[in-house]
Design an enzyme around this catalytic site. Structure first.
Site, mmCIF file in Angstrom:
data_model
loop_
_atom_site.group_PDB
_atom_site.id
_atom_site.type_symbol
_atom_site.label_atom_id
_atom_site.label_comp_id
_atom_site.label_asym_id
_atom_site.label_seq_id
_atom_site.Cartn_x
_atom_site.Cartn_y
_atom_site.Cartn_z
ATOM 1 N N PHE B 11 -33.991 6.379 39.685
ATOM 2 C CA PHE B 11 -35.088 7.251 39.860
ATOM 3 C C PHE B 11 -34.701 8.320 40.467
ATOM 4 C CE2 PHE B 11 -39.616 8.612 39.698
ATOM 5 C CZ PHE B 11 -39.583 8.985 38.411
ATOM 6 N N THR B 99 -28.087 5.436 37.162
ATOM 7 C CA THR B 99 -27.701 5.238 38.508
ATOM 8 C C THR B 99 -26.489 6.121 39.022
ATOM 9 O OG1 THR B 99 -26.518 3.234 38.257
ATOM 10 C CG2 THR B 99 -28.856 3.062 38.697
ATOM 11 N N LYS B 128 -20.455 8.612 33.744
ATOM 12 C CA LYS B 128 -19.069 8.720 33.174
ATOM 13 C C LYS B 128 -18.341 7.252 33.203
ATOM 14 C CE LYS B 128 -17.882 11.568 36.099
ATOM 15 N NZ LYS B 128 -18.862 11.871 36.872
ATOM 16 N N GLU B 152 -24.247 10.933 25.628
ATOM 17 C CA GLU B 152 -23.843 12.551 25.683
ATOM 18 C C GLU B 152 -23.734 13.159 26.991
ATOM 19 O OE1 GLU B 152 -23.328 14.610 22.591
ATOM 20 O OE2 GLU B 152 -22.323 15.762 24.618
ATOM 21 N N GLY B 209 -24.730 23.001 48.303
ATOM 22 C CA GLY B 209 -25.243 21.720 47.481
ATOM 23 C C GLY B 209 -24.121 21.513 46.163
ATOM 24 N N GLU B 212 -19.624 17.733 47.320
ATOM 25 C CA GLU B 212 -20.084 16.441 48.120
ATOM 26 C C GLU B 212 -19.526 16.682 49.560
ATOM 27 O OE1 GLU B 212 -21.684 13.745 46.890
ATOM 28 O OE2 GLU B 212 -21.816 14.692 44.655
ATOM 29 N N ASP B 223 -12.890 13.651 38.705
ATOM 30 C CA ASP B 223 -14.131 13.743 38.074
ATOM 31 C C ASP B 223 -13.559 14.097 36.594
ATOM 32 O OD1 ASP B 223 -17.027 14.296 37.496
ATOM 33 O OD2 ASP B 223 -16.197 16.252 37.097
ATOM 34 N N LYS B 227 -13.607 12.359 32.478
ATOM 35 C CA LYS B 227 -14.385 13.334 31.253
ATOM 36 C C LYS B 227 -13.043 13.292 30.410
ATOM 37 C CE LYS B 227 -17.837 15.429 34.106
ATOM 38 N NZ LYS B 227 -17.879 16.472 35.001
ATOM 39 N N GLY B 325 -26.781 19.588 36.362
ATOM 40 C CA GLY B 325 -28.229 19.900 36.379
ATOM 41 C C GLY B 325 -29.032 19.075 36.145
#
Lengths: 359, 359
Positions: B11, B99, B128, B152, B209, B212, B223, B227, B325
């Site tokens: 959450f 999560t 991912k 997605e 922000g 990291e 990353d 993908k 986002g």
């Protein structure tokens, strides 16, 4: 295996490219998509009409050069196009309309589409006219007859613009949509940027086969106007008439304008825009606009076209791809047939119910 | 009216944004999409777990600041996350997994997804890891249990990349796919273009922000590597492991490199690419590349990401939009639920069959 019988109305570049695709890759499409395609009728202003309920031998037909085709010499052929008769009484589950369109009233494509829907046949078309000018009526007609009416190729050839709006952006509020939707004017703007003046850039485009003898529809925004109407109606639920869409062009622009814009980080583009107003109504226009470099349409060059969807949750999503081309537009028809299969395949057409008895 | 009961695993920003969407626009979604959404369980590492088979009051929950949430004070709540128990034995038709993921083994998200599928529940995830590292196994597991597995949001948040590939480009041969798929590195490249050196651009991105504390995953391509694996596997039918994808980054680039590239009409970008080789196998990599101005990815700046699909019939089709986002990613989950509804809605879930008895 489901099979769709096609009646091709018009046998110019686009439907000929579709026939090539079916002839060359039919069995692959069958494996991948779960249906088979067969052409059972073709009509053409020059070649006449050809009706073969058991299927036309496309390989033989495609071996003949376009200008040499004469259907009257073939079994089931006639020197007359007989569009109405073939559409209404001929064989075919899906009428594939790729003739031409008069931007004032959408004819003759409009009548072709209407006859087909009234005869209970699915329709896919690459013609802007019927969709832009009479889309709502034709969609109602299709719904009443329980058949599909698909027209992805009417905007940006096979680039999936209308289906992106309809399927992929479900659940979003689209607040506006804008696009570069005419490759000829976009090519001419690129030449102006390279210092060529407007009349010379038009002559070049004509020599390359990009521009018509009368380039007005491309450079004065009339072509984009119809596409904006389609986008506004499909994406924003508008019901615009042609006179509702203000129309500007690019013929006033010069290489000096381009240099001046570039010095300020801007690029001139011919943009079709539709925006939802505060009161819910839709404002649509075609304008030449100097876009900032970070605008999603600013970098779209030459024959590439693009449409940007402005949404509430996702911000701007832009889809770019080819704006024209015979194979690219023929692929739009394939994607229309896939959509018809997905929506109507289970319920079945006349042809399909026959199939299910046989199989 | 069909209703889906959701169990939200995690959450943080994304699932909280989904809860906000459901609370604020649930009835609109219902009208537009033909189904209703209800949240019946939430688990969170900090807040604990909350199970209410009759539906959680989202408005009350969202009135509490994220850091203040303590489910143990609520009816049906516990201070323990109890992920496994809630996923396996709790209520819910669809498990919404948002999560975090360890790029080495995909945990803990991988276990969450597996437990849910094995329990016969649909899954949508924005993670991912499980998709890139174990996508094939998880899809087989979903198929075996007759449930949906949608993801997605694992590539470019809600920008419809995977669905474009899967649905809108049907019938095409995709020969390659490449994308700008990391907003942080793309932002840093933009700052390098503006003359800021790499260490300073990273510090700025951290202050904003975007990056990291340890920026390695963003700037060294790790990353993007995950993908690319997802795209290659989904779009080109590859079955790549992480070690199959060569991985480069942008940390060697300087403002001087940017100026030098610009003088030659080029722009440095961090690009993930997958290409089908002659022999049918797939070659994938993450590279920093100086792209020519007319490359479809060259103008993609800042937080905007994009993926270009290279195809046989359509040439290149490019989709661009937000790369990240919380609301944008929550929309990906909405689009996943729509996809589950479209594919599985008619067949029905346990919940749906109960519904149909109720009438």
């Amino acid at each position: 295996m489901t099979r769709y019988d096609l009646a091709l109305i018009g046998f110019g570049g686009v439907n000929r490219a579709l026939a090539e695709l079916i002839a060359e890759r039919g069995s692959e499409l069958e494996d991948e998509l779960g249906f088979d395609l067969r052409v059972v009728a073709i009509t053409d202003l020059r070649a006449g009409s050809l009706v073969r309920p058991d299927g036309i031998d496309l390989a033989a037909l495609l071996a003949t050069a376009p200008g040499e085709l004469d259907f009257s010499t073939l079994e089931g052929g006639s020197c007359e196009p007989r569009n109405q008769q073939v559409i209404q009484d001929g064989p075919g589950d899906i009428v594939v309309e790729a003739t031409f369109t008069n931007p004032a009233d959408g004819e003759p494509a409009l009548s072709h589409v209407r006859w087909a829907l009234e005869a209970g046949k699915h329709v896919c078309t690459t013609n802007k006219g019927p969709v832009a000018l009479h889309g709502r009526v034709l969609k109602e007609l299709a719904a009443r007859h329980g058949v599909g009416f698909e027209f992805e190729g009417s905007v940006l050839s096979g680039t999936p613009i209308l289906r992106t709006a309809g399927r992929l952006l479900a659940g979003l509020r689209v607040t506006g949509v804008e696009g570069i939707m005419n490759g000829t004017s976009n090519h001419i703007l690129g030449r102006l940027e390279e210092g060529v003046d407007f009349p010379e850039a038009v002559r070049e485009a004509q020599a390359l086969g990009y521009a018509e003898a009368d380039p007005t529809a491309d450079v004065e925004g009339h072509d984009v106007q119809l596409k904006v109407m389609i986008l506004a109606n499909e994406v924003l639920g508008a019901d615009l008439r042609r006179e509702d869409v203000r129309c500007g062009g690019i013929s006033h622009l010069t290489p000096a304008d381009m240099r001046d814009a570039a010095s300020r980080g801007l690029r001139w583009k011919l943009v079709g825009q539709a925006t939802r107003r505060e009161d819910g109504s839709v404002d649509a226009r075609v304008v030449s606009a100097a876009l900032p470099a970070d605008h999603p349409l600013a970098a779209v060059s030459g024959p590439t076209n693009a449409v940007a969807f402005h949404t509430d949750l996702l911000g701007t999503v832009t889809v770019s791809g080819p704006g024209a081309g015979r194979t690219e537009t023929a692929y739009a028809l394939v994607s229309d047939i896939i959509a018809i299969h997905q929506r109507h395949g289970a319920a079945g057409t006349h042809h399909l119910s026959k199939e299910s008895f046989r199989g």
